[in-house]
Write a protein that holds these residues in place. Structure first.
Motif, PDB file in Angstrom:
ATOM      1  N   ILE A 119       0.515  -1.141  -0.097  1.00 15.93           N
ATOM      2  CA  ILE A 119      -0.313   0.004   0.280  1.00 15.93           C
ATOM      3  C   ILE A 119       1.325   0.996  -0.019  1.00 15.93           C
ATOM      4  CG2 ILE A 119      -1.444   0.932   0.905  1.00 15.93           C
ATOM      5  CD1 ILE A 119      -2.896  -1.591   2.785  1.00 15.93           C
ATOM      6  N   GLY A 120       1.034   2.624  -1.043  1.00 17.02           N
ATOM      7  CA  GLY A 120       1.572   3.281  -1.339  1.00 17.02           C
ATOM      8  C   GLY A 120       1.014   4.264  -2.592  1.00 17.02           C
ATOM      9  N   SER A 124       6.556   5.475  -3.967  1.00 16.19           N
ATOM     10  CA  SER A 124       6.425   4.249  -2.575  1.00 16.19           C
ATOM     11  C   SER A 124       6.089   3.337  -3.760  1.00 16.19           C
ATOM     12  CB  SER A 124       5.928   5.354  -1.323  1.00 16.19           C
ATOM     13  OG  SER A 124       6.265   5.964  -1.289  1.00 16.19           O
ATOM     14  N   CYS A 125       5.062   3.518  -4.679  1.00 12.81           N
ATOM     15  CA  CYS A 125       4.058   2.084  -5.688  1.00 12.81           C
ATOM     16  C   CYS A 125       4.971   2.116  -7.002  1.00 12.81           C
ATOM     17  CB  CYS A 125       2.717   2.351  -5.474  1.00 12.81           C
ATOM     18  SG  CYS A 125       1.701   0.941  -5.025  1.00 12.81           S
ATOM     19  N   ASP A 148      -2.762   1.333  -5.090  1.00 20.61           N
ATOM     20  CA  ASP A 148      -1.766   2.744  -5.234  1.00 20.61           C
ATOM     21  C   ASP A 148      -2.753   3.953  -5.541  1.00 20.61           C
ATOM     22  OD1 ASP A 148      -3.156   2.082  -7.509  1.00 20.61           O
ATOM     23  OD2 ASP A 148      -1.044   2.627  -8.688  1.00 20.61           O
ATOM     24  N   VAL A 173       2.822  -1.046   4.255  1.00 18.95           N
ATOM     25  CA  VAL A 173       2.581  -0.165   3.614  1.00 18.95           C
ATOM     26  C   VAL A 173       3.522   1.034   4.332  1.00 18.95           C
ATOM     27  CG1 VAL A 173       0.849   1.424   5.191  1.00 18.95           C
ATOM     28  CG2 VAL A 173       0.118  -0.687   5.340  1.00 18.95           C
ATOM     29  N   SER A 175       4.521   4.862   3.347  1.00 20.34           N
ATOM     30  CA  SER A 175       4.464   6.327   3.587  1.00 20.34           C
ATOM     31  C   SER A 175       5.888   7.550   4.649  1.00 20.34           C
ATOM     32  CB  SER A 175       3.531   7.325   4.107  1.00 20.34           C
ATOM     33  OG  SER A 175       3.529   8.783   4.101  1.00 20.34           O
ATOM     34  N   THR A 180       0.306  11.041   4.455  1.00 19.37           N
ATOM     35  CA  THR A 180      -0.257  10.811   2.744  1.00 19.37           C
ATOM     36  C   THR A 180      -1.563   9.726   3.301  1.00 19.37           C
ATOM     37  OG1 THR A 180       2.159  10.111   2.443  1.00 19.37           O
ATOM     38  CG2 THR A 180       0.000   9.917   0.614  1.00 19.37           C
ATOM     39  N   GLU A 182      -4.044   8.856   0.780  1.00 15.36           N
ATOM     40  CA  GLU A 182      -4.209   7.924   0.502  1.00 15.36           C
ATOM     41  C   GLU A 182      -3.365   6.584   0.970  1.00 15.36           C
ATOM     42  OE1 GLU A 182      -3.735  10.937  -2.969  1.00 15.36           O
ATOM     43  OE2 GLU A 182      -2.664  10.853  -1.382  1.00 15.36           O
ATOM     44  N   THR A 183      -2.031   6.578   1.548  1.00 21.01           N
ATOM     45  CA  THR A 183      -2.289   5.683   1.622  1.00 21.01           C
ATOM     46  C   THR A 183      -2.876   4.692   3.165  1.00 21.01           C
ATOM     47  OG1 THR A 183       0.586   6.067   0.764  1.00 21.01           O
ATOM     48  CG2 THR A 183       0.121   4.390   2.794  1.00 21.01           C
TER      49      THR A 183
END
Length: 528
Positions: A119-120, A124-125, A148, A173, A175, A180, A182-183
Motif C-alpha cells: 500500500i503506497g 512509494s508504489c 496505490d 504500508v 509512506s 499521506t 491515499e496510503t
C-alpha cells in the motif's frame, strides 16, 4: 562531402559492453559542433554531480542532501553512520525475507505467507510496481499486489482477489511522512478487511517510513511485524532501490543483489566526465537539444517489450515531477518540463503513431529495444520469421517512418530483461534527469506544487464536513446549493459544494438525499 547516413550512424551509435547497453542517437538532428559547444557547460555539471554524490546540499529549497546513489554503493556515503545504516538495512531485508519464506515468521493462523499487499502512492508504489511487473514469473515465491489510490472500487477489486487467502497475506504500508492520505486510507481499508475476517492486522503488517513519523508510531504502538526505514535524503521517485522497493521485491523472489549491482555499475559509468562514454549525459543532451533547453516538449516512451509496459508510467513521475518547475534556481519564471507518455510496441503502432507521424511535431521518441525474445526457441511463423522478428521489424519500421517524416528519436537497446538490466535502466534515467535539470538550472529534488494539491484536497474535505454537519443539524430541511453557501457564509464555493453534494447523494455512506427539480441547479439536498 555530405556525410552518409551509415557514417552518421557509426558516429552516433554507442555501445557499453559492461552494461549490455547500446544507445543510438543517429535519428536526432545534431550539428557537428553541438557537443563541443556544450562541453564547457557539461564540465561544470560533472563537478556539480561530484559534489552532490559527496553529500553537498543538492535540494536548496528544503536544505537536503540527495543520496539515492548511496543506496547501491554505501561506500560513497559522506559519513560512516549513513553507510552502516544502508548496509544494515539491506541485510535486515534479506534476513526478514528468509524468515518469511522459511515460515519462521508465520501468519497468526499458521501456515506461511503467500501474498504481499503493498500500500503506497506515487514513488512509494510506482517503482516497485514497474520492477515487479518487469521481473515477475510464475515461479515467484510470493505474489505481489498493489493498492496505490484511494478509489474504493479499485481497492475492492484487489481485496476480492485476496479474500480467500487474506490470512496468508503480508501487508506492507509505505509512506515517508506517514501522513499521506491515499496510503492512510488504504491502510485503514486493509485493517477493516482483516478485522472482518477476525484477523489481527498487526500480525500481518510491515511499515516502511521515516523513524518518528505517524506511521512509524502506529506500527510501534500496535507491534507490527517489522518497520524498515526511509531516509530524508532519498526522495520518493528515487526510492525504489531503498526499502521501498527492496522489501516487497525480495519477498516476491527477485534477486535484489543483481538489481543493485546493475544500478551501481551504471552509476559508475554515468559518473564519467567524458561525454561520449557517459550514456546518461548523451541522453540528457538529446533532451536538451530536442527542447532547445526550454522544456515543453513531449517525451514519447516506446518500450518494445510487454514486461516494460509500466516503464513509461514509472518515468512519468521520475521525469515530470523532477523537471516540471515554474521557477529556476535563481527564482526566474521558466515553466520547464517534459511531458512523458507511452504504451508499448507494437501496440503503439495501432494507436497513436498516426498522430506522431502526421500531427504536431511537438515530441521526440525514445524506443526501448530488448534483443532476447524469450527463453525457449520460437516457432517460425509467416515469412520465415518468428513473432520476435516481427516485433523488432515493427520497431524498425516505426522508427523509419518517423525519420521519413522528420521526427526525431532515440533508441536504447538492452540484451534482456533481468534484475541487472532493470537496475541499470533505473540508474540511467535517474542520472539523465539529474544532468538535464542542471542543464536547465532547476531543482530536480523538490515538488512544491504537489503540496498545493494536497492543501486543496484538505480544504475540500473540510468544506464537505461543514455541509454534512449543517444538513444533520437541520434534518429533513431541504437546501439548494446557493442556500447552503448563504447559510454557511462561504462565498465563491458554489461550484465546489455542488460537486461535493452530487457525489454525496450518489453514495449511501452519509445518508444525503435529493429532491430533484427540472433544473439541476434547483435540486435540494437534505438528511432525514
Amino acid at each position: 562531402m555530405t556525410e552518409s547516413f551509415w557514417q552518421k550512424f557509426k558516429n552516433s551509435f554507442y555501445a557499453y559492453s559492461d552494461l549490455n547497453l547500446m544507445l543510438d542517437i543517429s535519428h536526432m538532428t545534431i550539428s557537428e559542433n553541438f557537443f563541443s559547444q556544450m562541453a564547457p557547460q557539461m564540465e561544470k555539471i560533472y563537478a556539480q554531480i561530484d559534489l552532490l554524490e559527496k553529500g553537498a546540499i543538492a535540494n536548496p529549497d528544503e536544505n537536503r542532501r540527495v543520496g539515492h546513489y548511496w543506496l547501491r554503493n554505501p561506500e560513497l556515503a559522506p559519513d560512516m553512520e549513513i553507510a552502516q545504516a544502508i548496509q544494515e538495512n539491506i541485510e535486515n531485508i534479506k534476513v526478514f525475507t528468509q524468515q518469511i519464506h522459511s515460515g519462521k515468521i508465520r501468519p497468526e493462523n499458521g501456515g506461511i505467507f503467500k501474498n504481499i499487499l503493498l500500500i503506497g502512492v506515487g514513488g512509494s508504489c510506482l517503482g516497485p510496481q514497474f520492477v515487479s511487473e518487469a521481473l515477475g514469473t510464475n515461479k515467484d515465491q510470493m505474489v505481489l499486489y498493489f493498492i496505490d489510490n484511494t478509489d474504493p472500487d479499485g481497492m475492492d477489486q484487489i481485496f476480492t482477489r485476496l479474500e480467500p487467502e487474506l490470512d496468508s497475506t503480508l501487508c506492507i504500508v509505505i509512506s515517508k511522512s506517514g501522513g499521506t492520505l491515499e496510503t492512510r486510507n488504504g491502510m485503514l481499508e486493509a485493517k477493516n478487511r482483516y478485522h472482518i475476517k477476525s484477523l489481527d492486522f498487526s500480525k500481518h503488517a510491515v511499515s516502511i517510513t521515516q523513524v518518528g513519523s505517524k506511521l512509524y508510531q502506529t506500527s510501534q504502538s500496535e507491534r507490527w511485524l517489522r518497520s524498515f526505514p526511509m531516509w530524508d535524503w532519498v526522495g520518493g521517485r528515487t526510492s525504489v532501490l531503498s526499502a521501498v522497493g527492496l522489501v516487497g521485491l525480495a519477498l516476491q523472489g527477485i534477486d535484489i543483489d543483481s538489481l543493485l549491482a546493475g544500478a551501481r555499475l551504471c552509476d559508475e559509468k554515468t559518473r564519467g566526465v567524458i561525454t561520449s562514454q557517459n550514456p546518461a549525459s548523451l541522453l540528457a543532451l538529446m533532451w536538451y537539444k530536442a527542447t532547445e533547453g526550454k522544456g515543453g516538449k513531449q517525451m514519447v516512451m516506446l518500450p518494445y517489450k510487454d514486461r516494460l509496459v509500466l516503464f513509461s508510467k514509472y518515468l512519468q513521475q521520475l521525469i515530470m515531477e523532477s523537471l516540471g518547475k515554474e521557477k529556476d534556481l535563481e527564482g526566474r519564471i521558466v515553466h520547464q518540463g517534459l511531458a512523458v507518455f507511452g504504451n508499448k510496441g507494437s501496440t503503439d503502432q495501432h494507436s497513436y503513431v498516426q498522430q506522431l507521424l502526421e500531427g504536431s511535431d511537438n515530441f521526440f521518441v525514445t524506443f526501448i529495444e530488448v534483443l532476447r525474445d524469450r527463453v525457449q526457441l520460437s516457432p517460425i511463423l509467416a515469412d520465415n520469421s518468428t513473432s520476435g522478428d516481427y516485433l523488432q521489424a515493427s520497431l524498425l519500421g516505426t522508427r523509419a517512418a518517423l525519420t521519413m517524416k522528420g521526427r526525431e528519436s532515440i533508441t536504447i537497446t538492452i540484451s534482456d530483461v533481468t534484475p541487472f538490466s532493470i537496475g541499470m535502466l533505473i540508474s540511467l534515467f535517474e542520472r539523465a534527469v539529474s544532468i538535464y535539470a542542471l542543464l536547465v538550472n532547476v531543482n530536480a529534488y523538490h515538488q512544491p506544487a504537489v503540496e498545493m494539491g494536497k492543501t486543496c484536497t484538505g480544504e475540500a474535505i473540510t468544506l464537505k464536513n461543514c455541509v454534512l454537519a449543517f444538513l444533520r443539524a437541520h434534518r429533513n430541511q431541504k437546501f439548494t446549493v446557493e442556500e447552503l453557501v448563504e447559510q454557511l457564509d462561504c462565498p465563491n464555493t458554489e461550484e465546489l459544494i455542488f460537486k461535493l453534494l452530487v457525489h454525496l447523494r450518489s453514495n449511501p455512506d452519509h445518508s444525503v438525499k435529493l429532491k430533484k427539480h427540472e433544473n439541476i441547479f434547483d435540486d435540494q439536498y437534505y438528511v432525514e
